[in-house]
Design a protein around this motif. Sequence first.
Motif, PDB file in Angstrom:
ATOM      1  N   THR A  75      -5.749   5.832   2.562  1.00  0.00           N
ATOM      2  CA  THR A  75      -6.886   5.292   1.801  1.00  0.00           C
ATOM      3  C   THR A  75      -6.461   4.748   0.435  1.00  0.00           C
ATOM      4  OG1 THR A  75      -7.355   7.501   0.915  1.00  0.00           O
ATOM      5  CG2 THR A  75      -8.502   6.845   2.946  1.00  0.00           C
ATOM      6  N   SER A  76      -5.180   4.617   0.246  1.00  0.00           N
ATOM      7  CA  SER A  76      -4.696   4.104  -1.035  1.00  0.00           C
ATOM      8  C   SER A  76      -5.106   2.647  -1.199  1.00  0.00           C
ATOM      9  CB  SER A  76      -3.171   4.228  -1.107  1.00  0.00           C
ATOM     10  OG  SER A  76      -2.773   5.568  -0.948  1.00  0.00           O
ATOM     11  N   THR A 121      -2.286 -10.941  -9.835  1.00  0.00           N
ATOM     12  CA  THR A 121      -2.068  -9.534  -9.524  1.00  0.00           C
ATOM     13  C   THR A 121      -3.430  -8.852  -9.477  1.00  0.00           C
ATOM     14  OG1 THR A 121       0.082  -9.524 -10.633  1.00  0.00           O
ATOM     15  CG2 THR A 121      -0.932  -7.384 -10.223  1.00  0.00           C
ATOM     16  N   GLU A 122      -3.737  -8.229  -8.364  1.00  0.00           N
ATOM     17  CA  GLU A 122      -5.067  -7.635  -8.219  1.00  0.00           C
ATOM     18  C   GLU A 122      -5.000  -6.439  -7.292  1.00  0.00           C
ATOM     19  OE1 GLU A 122      -9.623  -9.117  -7.213  1.00  0.00           O
ATOM     20  OE2 GLU A 122      -8.069 -10.544  -7.843  1.00  0.00           O
ATOM     21  N   THR A 123      -5.861  -5.460  -7.547  1.00  0.00           N
ATOM     22  CA  THR A 123      -5.946  -4.231  -6.733  1.00  0.00           C
ATOM     23  C   THR A 123      -7.216  -4.267  -5.895  1.00  0.00           C
ATOM     24  OG1 THR A 123      -4.725  -2.989  -8.397  1.00  0.00           O
ATOM     25  CG2 THR A 123      -5.974  -1.708  -6.765  1.00  0.00           C
ATOM     26  N   LEU A 124      -7.078  -4.009  -4.586  1.00  0.00           N
ATOM     27  CA  LEU A 124      -8.209  -3.991  -3.655  1.00  0.00           C
ATOM     28  C   LEU A 124      -8.375  -2.583  -3.114  1.00  0.00           C
ATOM     29  CD1 LEU A 124      -7.441  -7.260  -1.630  1.00  0.00           C
ATOM     30  CD2 LEU A 124      -8.776  -7.027  -3.745  1.00  0.00           C
ATOM     31  N   ASN A 125      -9.575  -2.003  -3.302  1.00  0.00           N
ATOM     32  CA  ASN A 125      -9.831  -0.633  -2.833  1.00  0.00           C
ATOM     33  C   ASN A 125     -10.418  -0.666  -1.404  1.00  0.00           C
ATOM     34  OD1 ASN A 125      -9.030   0.733  -5.225  1.00  0.00           O
ATOM     35  ND2 ASN A 125     -10.889  -0.029  -6.201  1.00  0.00           N
ATOM     36  N   GLN A 137       0.865  -1.182   0.000  1.00  0.00           N
ATOM     37  CA  GLN A 137       0.000   0.000   0.000  1.00  0.00           C
ATOM     38  C   GLN A 137       0.895   1.223   0.000  1.00  0.00           C
ATOM     39  OE1 GLN A 137      -2.332   0.801   3.555  1.00  0.00           O
ATOM     40  NE2 GLN A 137      -4.015   1.705   2.356  1.00  0.00           N
ATOM     41  N   SER A 138       0.716   2.074  -0.982  1.00  0.00           N
ATOM     42  CA  SER A 138       1.567   3.267  -1.131  1.00  0.00           C
ATOM     43  C   SER A 138       3.039   2.881  -1.164  1.00  0.00           C
ATOM     44  CB  SER A 138       1.314   4.263   0.012  1.00  0.00           C
ATOM     45  OG  SER A 138      -0.035   4.686   0.024  1.00  0.00           O
ATOM     46  N   ASP A 139       3.310   1.818  -1.909  1.00  0.00           N
ATOM     47  CA  ASP A 139       4.692   1.315  -2.087  1.00  0.00           C
ATOM     48  C   ASP A 139       5.307   0.785  -0.799  1.00  0.00           C
ATOM     49  OD1 ASP A 139       4.597   1.950  -4.777  1.00  0.00           O
ATOM     50  OD2 ASP A 139       5.387   3.979  -4.450  1.00  0.00           O
ATOM     51  N   HIS A 140       4.491   0.503   0.205  1.00  0.00           N
ATOM     52  CA  HIS A 140       4.992  -0.085   1.447  1.00  0.00           C
ATOM     53  C   HIS A 140       4.394  -1.475   1.603  1.00  0.00           C
ATOM     54  CE1 HIS A 140       6.864   3.648   2.819  1.00  0.00           C
ATOM     55  NE2 HIS A 140       5.731   4.302   2.510  1.00  0.00           N
ATOM     56  N   SER A 141       5.228  -2.442   1.916  1.00  0.00           N
ATOM     57  CA  SER A 141       4.751  -3.814   2.071  1.00  0.00           C
ATOM     58  C   SER A 141       4.050  -3.978   3.408  1.00  0.00           C
ATOM     59  CB  SER A 141       5.922  -4.790   1.976  1.00  0.00           C
ATOM     60  OG  SER A 141       6.531  -4.726   0.713  1.00  0.00           O
ATOM     61  N   LEU A 142       2.957  -4.724   3.377  1.00  0.00           N
ATOM     62  CA  LEU A 142       2.226  -5.029   4.597  1.00  0.00           C
ATOM     63  C   LEU A 142       2.792  -6.289   5.233  1.00  0.00           C
ATOM     64  CD1 LEU A 142       0.293  -2.984   3.225  1.00  0.00           C
ATOM     65  CD2 LEU A 142      -1.610  -4.315   4.158  1.00  0.00           C
ATOM     66  N   TYR A 143       2.859  -6.248   6.537  1.00  0.00           N
ATOM     67  CA  TYR A 143       3.390  -7.376   7.294  1.00  0.00           C
ATOM     68  C   TYR A 143       2.319  -8.464   7.418  1.00  0.00           C
ATOM     69  CZ  TYR A 143       4.769 -10.048  11.428  1.00  0.00           C
ATOM     70  OH  TYR A 143       5.062 -11.062  12.318  1.00  0.00           O
TER      71      TYR A 143
END
Length: 219
Positions: A197-198, A215-219, A157-163
């Motif tokens: 909110t990205s 590859t998928e985008t989740l809003n 999210q916003s170029d930051h990886s989620l743990y």
Amino acid sequence: MYCNRCGKPIPNGSIFCNSCGAPQGQRYQPNQPQRVPYNQPQQKYANPKKKNEVSPIVAIGIIFFSCCFGLIAILGGNHNNHSRDETNITESVKEPALTTQETTQNPPEAEPTVIIAGYQKSLNENNTPILTIYFDFTNTTNQELSFADCFADTVTQSDHSLYCEKYIDDEAFSKKLQPNETIKIGIVYVVNDENDTSPFEVKLTDLYGKKTYLTETLN
């Protein structure tokens, strides 16, 4: 006995006169020249050529033409072998295609299938925002596989990886599925910024990161 030449007395039975050296046995003839035996020198003649002897020039010519004929024969044999190889290659190209039955015996290697079945945003017991994603994993190969054997998951999210906080069902994550068997996998990720909110970018690759399965985008 007297010498036939000088007339001096010599012993009886003498072959030569002791005084003048004349041979005895014939009467001396002063008017005739003394004949001295002549040893004619033996004439040396060159060895005549043998009738069957071949001259060096003819021998060299025979060897040269023999080599030429041998070289032509070798080159001709290689050309024939090359022609046979080209014929074999042409015949192999003209082989008929595999029948449907033969093709089904050696199908191409299948790959596992995964889709996102759903997701939700919430808070964990520490009031930390989390994202839970549910994957439907289907073993579409011809061997036993698990989700853990196939995929490496990444959510950013916003170029930051989620743990990745946890798997909802650890046994499901590592369970070996039979061909054509499906299972649901739930994975919980910690959101870095609750005010961000990205959209979330979800990506599943193989374990080496060389092939992307989702590859998928989740809003």
